[in-house]
Design an enzyme around this catalytic site. Sequence first.
Site, mmCIF file in Angstrom:
data_model
loop_
_atom_site.group_PDB
_atom_site.id
_atom_site.type_symbol
_atom_site.label_atom_id
_atom_site.label_comp_id
_atom_site.label_asym_id
_atom_site.label_seq_id
_atom_site.Cartn_x
_atom_site.Cartn_y
_atom_site.Cartn_z
ATOM 1 N N ARG A 123 18.108 10.658 -15.082
ATOM 2 C CA ARG A 123 18.755 11.326 -13.947
ATOM 3 C C ARG A 123 20.097 10.650 -13.617
ATOM 4 O O ARG A 123 21.089 11.338 -13.350
ATOM 5 C CB ARG A 123 17.837 11.286 -12.731
ATOM 6 C CG ARG A 123 16.720 12.332 -12.766
ATOM 7 C CD ARG A 123 15.819 12.175 -11.561
ATOM 8 N NE ARG A 123 14.829 13.252 -11.490
ATOM 9 C CZ ARG A 123 13.817 13.279 -10.620
ATOM 10 N NH1 ARG A 123 13.671 12.277 -9.762
ATOM 11 N NH2 ARG A 123 12.975 14.292 -10.609
ATOM 12 N N GLU A 129 4.082 -0.296 -10.784
ATOM 13 C CA GLU A 129 5.463 -0.439 -10.315
ATOM 14 C C GLU A 129 6.340 0.727 -10.773
ATOM 15 O O GLU A 129 7.544 0.580 -10.984
ATOM 16 C CB GLU A 129 6.088 -1.772 -10.775
ATOM 17 C CG GLU A 129 5.231 -3.009 -10.543
ATOM 18 C CD GLU A 129 5.100 -3.404 -9.084
ATOM 19 O OE1 GLU A 129 5.002 -2.486 -8.253
ATOM 20 O OE2 GLU A 129 5.079 -4.591 -8.782
ATOM 21 N N GLY A 140 -6.581 -10.748 -37.203
ATOM 22 C CA GLY A 140 -7.720 -10.139 -37.884
ATOM 23 C C GLY A 140 -8.898 -10.007 -36.935
ATOM 24 O O GLY A 140 -8.733 -9.781 -35.736
ATOM 25 N N GLY A 141 -10.098 -10.176 -37.470
ATOM 26 C CA GLY A 141 -11.298 -10.047 -36.645
ATOM 27 C C GLY A 141 -11.328 -11.027 -35.490
ATOM 28 O O GLY A 141 -11.890 -10.726 -34.424
ATOM 29 N N CYS A 167 0.825 -1.211 0.000
ATOM 30 C CA CYS A 167 0.000 0.000 0.000
ATOM 31 C C CYS A 167 0.857 1.258 0.000
ATOM 32 O O CYS A 167 1.207 1.803 1.058
ATOM 33 C CB CYS A 167 -0.924 -0.007 1.214
ATOM 34 S SG CYS A 167 -1.986 -1.458 1.355
ATOM 35 N N GLY A 210 -4.157 11.008 -4.546
ATOM 36 C CA GLY A 210 -3.482 12.214 -5.018
ATOM 37 C C GLY A 210 -1.972 12.074 -5.114
ATOM 38 O O GLY A 210 -1.277 13.060 -5.350
#
Length: 378
Positions: free
Chosen positions: A373, A361, A337-338, A122, A127
């Site tokens: 960097r 990740e 294809g289809g 977690c 945000g």
Amino acid sequence: MFELTEDQQDLVGMVRDFATEKIAPHALEWDAAKHFPVDVLREAGKLGLGGIYVAEEYGGSGLSRADAALIFEELAKADPTIAAYISIQNMVVWMVDTFGTDAQRAEWIPKLASMEALGSYCLTEPGAGSDAAALITRAKADGAGYVLNGVKQFISGAGTSALYIVMARTAETGHHGISAFLVPGDAPGLSFGRGEKKMGWNAQPTGQVVLRDVRVQASDLLGEEGQGFAIAMKGLNGGRLNIGACSLGGGQSALDKTVAYLKDRTAFGGRLADKEALMFDLADMEMKLEAARSLLWRAAVALDRNDPDALRLCAMAKRVATDAGFEVANMAIQLHGGYGYLHEYGVEKIARDLRVHQILEGTNEIMRLIVGRLLVER
């Protein structure tokens, strides 16, 4: 590096047999029904696939990152969704094994490595996605422990895991103020959002993890206070290799399906497999996978050796392998294809599953940022 030992060949054979028998026949059904096959995960745990590169002391398999790359590619040939979930499980177990106390390891590793208990990682928040250091979930010291408040987003296993490794802010000092906590799934105040409706990865649950005055003990701190961001990033190095290997497995499966289809399909007076332009497409698909596989294996060996260049190589391998896997799967749809657009042929599912590998990740844009960097700082 590029020749498998006899032990590795036996390992790949064992995983292939398991994946072919227990996973592949059900992959399309699980995807359509959004079924999470916990029983099959526990069977994988009995084979040692829940703690691949975890020490054997508490039930891990004690294998290498290079071994893990072989395992996850093989699992993903059967189903990238299930392979990716097992990858996350391994990342969680490794973090407990590497940074946990003896008591934490003894409590959690046997259950997690056997996959009798599932674990979730977690870090991401609504945000704070790529900017993980900006997370706002807080852990306030209180008596003999901490009280956690916040929301985590896009968490695999949300609502089903027995353990959640939660990154939370313990000080207002940027990434140095983040700590990691072991939060049991039955902790009071822990709840979960509704399952997300997703493009792919339908056979594993994804949702929010909500912490409202969740109290943990000081003994639930993983590592030291302020070490959480470093723990999370070190866990991601291995996770990036695993998810890259899952992309290679999915891409290889899509390529294999395409070769079989073109050999069987006839048009314009002959087999499609004999058409030069289509042979070129197949060759390009094979070369993308092979090049990515070589880089991934090199990065895995570097991580095993604790090479100072491991961060750069893991970032490069993740970006290259996840792009290659998705591009091959996408081309497989075109060459079918289809029929490639139909669920029963399997290639559209692979493409849907692999698309998210370019995001999680650490997005592939972040992988490019890491490499850039490091190049400038060299």
